[in-house]
Design an enzyme around this catalytic site. Structure first.
Site, short mmCIF file in Angstrom:
data_model
loop_
_atom_site.label_atom_id
_atom_site.label_comp_id
_atom_site.label_asym_id
_atom_site.label_seq_id
_atom_site.Cartn_x
_atom_site.Cartn_y
_atom_site.Cartn_z
N ARG A 88 -24.98 6.58 25.54
CA ARG A 88 -24.24 5.43 25.02
C ARG A 88 -25.10 4.18 24.97
O ARG A 88 -25.00 3.37 24.06
CB ARG A 88 -22.97 5.17 25.83
CG ARG A 88 -21.92 6.23 25.65
CD ARG A 88 -21.41 6.29 24.18
NE ARG A 88 -20.57 7.44 24.00
CZ ARG A 88 -20.88 8.49 23.25
NH1 ARG A 88 -22.02 8.54 22.61
NH2 ARG A 88 -20.06 9.50 23.14
N GLU A 91 -27.20 4.60 22.02
CA GLU A 91 -26.35 4.35 20.86
C GLU A 91 -26.11 2.84 20.68
O GLU A 91 -26.15 2.33 19.56
CB GLU A 91 -25.02 5.08 21.02
CG GLU A 91 -24.05 4.87 19.88
CD GLU A 91 -22.72 5.58 20.11
OE1 GLU A 91 -22.14 6.02 19.11
OE2 GLU A 91 -22.26 5.66 21.28
N SER A 114 -38.11 -10.45 28.81
CA SER A 114 -38.93 -9.77 29.80
C SER A 114 -38.14 -8.66 30.50
O SER A 114 -36.97 -8.84 30.84
CB SER A 114 -39.42 -10.77 30.85
OG SER A 114 -40.13 -10.10 31.87
#
Length: 147
Positions: A88, A91, A114
């Site tokens: 996920r 995704e 960063s």
């Protein structure tokens, strides 16, 4: 000892003691996400931190050396993740990565966030329609230099 063996040993000891990463945070004085990163060898502990982790888990002192060694960050499998929870996040970056980049550039200019000067918190947000996972990432903005 391989990364997988170290991780398995740490996780088994944590389970045997009935501890959570939040418990370890309280005992060690470091964030639960950072402690988890040490377990998965994506962060290194100081000698004092490693000693506290080993003591909390009841492990033999020689494993402390493994926890203080410089990790090979990003050394997990380089393929698209198949674990549903980890996928996920992949995704999310596929769907929202470019929009996030655009908004960051509008607000900060040309640069990056960063991953070194960085913190990550995970909170549980109770909701009557189903509890929510709240992920808070905070990284220092690093502008690209011109020369």
């Amino acid at each position: 000892m391989t990364i997988l063996e170290i991780t398995q040993k740490l996780l088994a000891a944590k389970k045997a003691k009935g501890l959570t990463f939040a418990d370890l945070e309280t005992m060690i004085g470091r964030d639960e996400v950072w402690i988890s990163a040490v377990f998965y060898r994506q962060a290194s502990a100081s000698e004092d931190e490693a000693s506290k982790i080993i003591s909390a888990l009841g492990l033999e002192p020689d494993i402390a050396d493994e926890l203080t060694a410089f990790p090979v960050k990003g050394s997990l499998d380089p393929v698209i993740p198949t674990d549903p929870l980890i996928y996920r996040f992949y995704e999310i970056m596929q769907v929202y990565g470019m929009p996030m980049k655009a908004v960051i550039h509008e607000k900060f200019g040309d640069g990056i966030m960063s991953a070194i000067d960085f913190s990550l918190d995970i909170e549980k947000e109770e909701d009557p329609k189903g509890d929510r996972v709240k992920v808070i990432m905070s990284g220092k903005f690093l502008p690209y230099k011109k020369w």
